[in-house]
Write a protein that holds these residues in place. Structure first.
Motif, PDB file in Angstrom:
ATOM      1  N   PRO A   1      -1.776   2.567 -10.577  1.00 38.26           N
ATOM      2  CA  PRO A   1      -0.289   2.051 -10.824  1.00 38.26           C
ATOM      3  C   PRO A   1      -0.164   0.779 -11.662  1.00 38.26           C
ATOM      4  O   PRO A   1       0.924   0.783 -12.356  1.00 38.26           O
ATOM      5  CB  PRO A   1       0.152   1.713  -9.462  1.00 38.26           C
ATOM      6  N   GLU A   2      -1.262   0.008 -11.633  1.00 40.42           N
ATOM      7  CA  GLU A   2      -1.110  -1.144 -12.279  1.00 40.42           C
ATOM      8  C   GLU A   2      -1.255  -0.801 -13.832  1.00 40.42           C
ATOM      9  O   GLU A   2      -0.622  -1.317 -14.758  1.00 40.42           O
ATOM     10  CB  GLU A   2      -2.190  -2.120 -11.773  1.00 40.42           C
ATOM     11  N   GLU A   3      -2.367   0.013 -14.168  1.00 41.88           N
ATOM     12  CA  GLU A   3      -2.469   0.615 -15.470  1.00 41.88           C
ATOM     13  C   GLU A   3      -1.232   1.463 -16.068  1.00 41.88           C
ATOM     14  O   GLU A   3      -1.098   0.786 -17.294  1.00 41.88           O
ATOM     15  CB  GLU A   3      -3.657   1.292 -15.668  1.00 41.88           C
ATOM     16  N   PHE A   4      -0.748   2.087 -15.259  1.00 43.75           N
ATOM     17  CA  PHE A   4       0.448   2.837 -15.724  1.00 43.75           C
ATOM     18  C   PHE A   4       1.719   1.687 -15.988  1.00 43.75           C
ATOM     19  O   PHE A   4       2.372   1.926 -17.203  1.00 43.75           O
ATOM     20  CB  PHE A   4       0.995   3.628 -14.507  1.00 43.75           C
TER      21      PHE A   4
ATOM     22  N   SER B   1       0.847  -1.160   0.104  1.00 43.03           N
ATOM     23  CA  SER B   1       0.066  -0.048   0.003  1.00 43.03           C
ATOM     24  C   SER B   1       0.911   1.365   0.096  1.00 43.03           C
ATOM     25  O   SER B   1       0.555   2.278  -0.705  1.00 43.03           O
ATOM     26  CB  SER B   1      -0.927   0.047   1.115  1.00 43.03           C
ATOM     27  N   LYS B   2       2.069   1.016   0.725  1.00 44.08           N
ATOM     28  CA  LYS B   2       2.996   2.296   0.628  1.00 44.08           C
ATOM     29  C   LYS B   2       3.492   2.428  -0.540  1.00 44.08           C
ATOM     30  O   LYS B   2       3.593   3.584  -1.206  1.00 44.08           O
ATOM     31  CB  LYS B   2       3.955   2.256   1.752  1.00 44.08           C
ATOM     32  N   ILE B   3       3.916   1.418  -1.267  1.00 42.53           N
ATOM     33  CA  ILE B   3       4.360   1.685  -2.642  1.00 42.53           C
ATOM     34  C   ILE B   3       3.388   2.120  -3.839  1.00 42.53           C
ATOM     35  O   ILE B   3       3.752   3.030  -4.421  1.00 42.53           O
ATOM     36  CB  ILE B   3       4.885   0.038  -3.203  1.00 42.53           C
ATOM     37  N   ARG B   4       2.191   1.680  -3.637  1.00 39.79           N
ATOM     38  CA  ARG B   4       1.195   2.115  -4.333  1.00 39.79           C
ATOM     39  C   ARG B   4       0.830   3.626  -4.203  1.00 39.79           C
ATOM     40  O   ARG B   4       0.574   4.392  -5.129  1.00 39.79           O
ATOM     41  CB  ARG B   4      -0.204   1.352  -4.359  1.00 39.79           C
ATOM     42  N   GLU B   5       0.669   4.061  -2.988  1.00 37.12           N
ATOM     43  CA  GLU B   5       0.633   5.534  -2.453  1.00 37.12           C
ATOM     44  C   GLU B   5       1.673   6.319  -3.103  1.00 37.12           C
ATOM     45  O   GLU B   5       1.324   7.583  -3.674  1.00 37.12           O
ATOM     46  CB  GLU B   5       0.650   5.713  -0.968  1.00 37.12           C
ATOM     47  N   LYS B   6       3.067   5.744  -2.924  1.00 38.14           N
ATOM     48  CA  LYS B   6       4.161   6.596  -3.669  1.00 38.14           C
ATOM     49  C   LYS B   6       3.946   6.862  -5.128  1.00 38.14           C
ATOM     50  O   LYS B   6       4.222   7.779  -6.043  1.00 38.14           O
ATOM     51  CB  LYS B   6       5.653   5.859  -3.129  1.00 38.14           C
ATOM     52  N   MET B   7       3.635   5.595  -5.767  1.00 38.27           N
ATOM     53  CA  MET B   7       3.327   5.481  -7.349  1.00 38.27           C
ATOM     54  C   MET B   7       2.215   6.566  -7.487  1.00 38.27           C
ATOM     55  O   MET B   7       2.247   7.189  -8.710  1.00 38.27           O
ATOM     56  CB  MET B   7       3.134   4.185  -7.562  1.00 38.27           C
ATOM     57  N   GLU B   8       1.158   6.542  -6.680  1.00 41.42           N
ATOM     58  CA  GLU B   8      -0.331   7.140  -7.178  1.00 41.42           C
ATOM     59  C   GLU B   8       0.328   8.916  -7.131  1.00 41.42           C
ATOM     60  O   GLU B   8       0.023   9.549  -7.841  1.00 41.42           O
ATOM     61  CB  GLU B   8      -1.078   7.044  -6.106  1.00 41.42           C
ATOM     62  N   GLU B   9       1.240   9.184  -6.044  1.00 45.90           N
ATOM     63  CA  GLU B   9       1.686  10.588  -6.000  1.00 45.90           C
ATOM     64  C   GLU B   9       2.587  10.972  -7.260  1.00 45.90           C
ATOM     65  O   GLU B   9       2.492  12.061  -8.083  1.00 45.90           O
ATOM     66  CB  GLU B   9       2.620  10.900  -4.883  1.00 45.90           C
ATOM     67  N   ALA B  10       3.373   9.992  -7.692  1.00 43.78           N
ATOM     68  CA  ALA B  10       4.416  10.431  -8.906  1.00 43.78           C
ATOM     69  C   ALA B  10       3.421  10.467 -10.074  1.00 43.78           C
ATOM     70  O   ALA B  10       3.426  11.293 -11.070  1.00 43.78           O
ATOM     71  CB  ALA B  10       5.072   9.180  -8.988  1.00 43.78           C
ATOM     72  N   ILE B  11       2.260   9.604 -10.199  1.00 42.59           N
ATOM     73  CA  ILE B  11       1.604   9.555 -11.450  1.00 42.59           C
ATOM     74  C   ILE B  11       0.668  10.968 -11.459  1.00 42.59           C
ATOM     75  O   ILE B  11       0.760  11.611 -12.643  1.00 42.59           O
ATOM     76  CB  ILE B  11       0.502   8.398 -11.292  1.00 42.59           C
ATOM     77  N   MET B  12       0.356  11.389 -10.489  1.00 43.50           N
ATOM     78  CA  MET B  12      -0.451  12.509 -10.357  1.00 43.50           C
ATOM     79  C   MET B  12       0.479  13.811 -10.455  1.00 43.50           C
ATOM     80  O   MET B  12      -0.065  14.603 -11.295  1.00 43.50           O
ATOM     81  CB  MET B  12      -0.996  12.792  -8.794  1.00 43.50           C
ATOM     82  N   ILE B  13       1.771  13.737 -10.254  1.00 49.05           N
ATOM     83  CA  ILE B  13       2.846  14.997 -10.504  1.00 49.05           C
ATOM     84  C   ILE B  13       2.670  14.932 -11.953  1.00 49.05           C
ATOM     85  O   ILE B  13       2.657  15.931 -12.775  1.00 49.05           O
ATOM     86  CB  ILE B  13       3.991  14.604  -9.910  1.00 49.05           C
TER      87      ILE B  13
ATOM     88  N   GLY C   1      -6.266   7.903 -22.111  1.00 46.21           N
ATOM     89  CA  GLY C   1      -7.360   8.758 -22.570  1.00 46.21           C
ATOM     90  C   GLY C   1      -7.363  10.214 -21.980  1.00 46.21           C
ATOM     91  O   GLY C   1      -6.866  10.571 -20.854  1.00 46.21           O
ATOM     92  N   SER C   2      -8.057  11.035 -22.722  1.00 43.73           N
ATOM     93  CA  SER C   2      -8.220  12.449 -22.395  1.00 43.73           C
ATOM     94  C   SER C   2      -8.497  12.714 -20.865  1.00 43.73           C
ATOM     95  O   SER C   2      -9.739  12.311 -20.637  1.00 43.73           O
ATOM     96  CB  SER C   2      -8.926  13.258 -23.341  1.00 43.73           C
ATOM     97  N   GLY C   3      -7.751  13.241 -19.850  1.00 42.66           N
ATOM     98  CA  GLY C   3      -8.225  13.789 -18.557  1.00 42.66           C
ATOM     99  C   GLY C   3      -8.304  12.573 -17.842  1.00 42.66           C
ATOM    100  O   GLY C   3      -8.665  12.509 -16.680  1.00 42.66           O
ATOM    101  N   ARG C   4      -7.625  11.213 -18.164  1.00 43.66           N
ATOM    102  CA  ARG C   4      -8.031  10.014 -17.268  1.00 43.66           C
ATOM    103  C   ARG C   4      -6.582   9.724 -16.685  1.00 43.66           C
ATOM    104  O   ARG C   4      -5.646   9.627 -17.359  1.00 43.66           O
ATOM    105  CB  ARG C   4      -8.322   8.843 -18.199  1.00 43.66           C
ATOM    106  N   LEU C   5      -6.900   9.640 -15.263  1.00 45.27           N
ATOM    107  CA  LEU C   5      -5.754   9.435 -14.420  1.00 45.27           C
ATOM    108  C   LEU C   5      -5.776   7.933 -14.286  1.00 45.27           C
ATOM    109  O   LEU C   5      -6.706   6.926 -14.051  1.00 45.27           O
ATOM    110  CB  LEU C   5      -6.207  10.003 -12.965  1.00 45.27           C
ATOM    111  N   SER C   6      -4.396   7.108 -14.288  1.00 48.14           N
ATOM    112  CA  SER C   6      -4.135   5.667 -14.294  1.00 48.14           C
ATOM    113  C   SER C   6      -4.100   5.218 -12.888  1.00 48.14           C
ATOM    114  O   SER C   6      -3.493   6.018 -12.277  1.00 48.14           O
ATOM    115  CB  SER C   6      -2.980   5.398 -15.340  1.00 48.14           C
TER     116      SER C   6
END
Length: 71
Positions: A57-60, A22-34, A50-55
């Motif tokens: 971590p697994e999709e990324f 969960s900590k790794i996913r959290e950090k990945m989500e932060e990086a994806i958001m940036i 896709g336009s305006g779609r946030l992925s």
């Protein structure tokens, strides 16, 4: 790479780093958001997910691994 393989990759990263998945996913989500909010590279995100779609971590991981394989 399948979604299952992406989940396994996150599990391996967590084990290697000595952190929870969960900590790794959290950090990945932060990086994806940036990356998602970066106006200079936003077109790349839109073309991958896709336009305006946030992925997730697994999709990324899956999308980028497919890009690497194509090269």
């Amino acid at each position: 790479m399948s979604k299952r393989a992406a989940k396994d990759a996150i599990k391996k990263i967590a084990k290697r780093e000595g952190k929870s998945e969960s900590k790794i996913r959290e950090k990945m989500e932060e990086a994806i958001m940036i990356g998602f909010l970066n106006k200079e590279t936003r077109y790349k995100w839109d073309s991958l997910f896709g336009s305006g779609r946030l992925s997730s971590p697994e999709e990324f991981i899956t999308a980028l691994s497919l890009k690497v394989v194509k090269r």
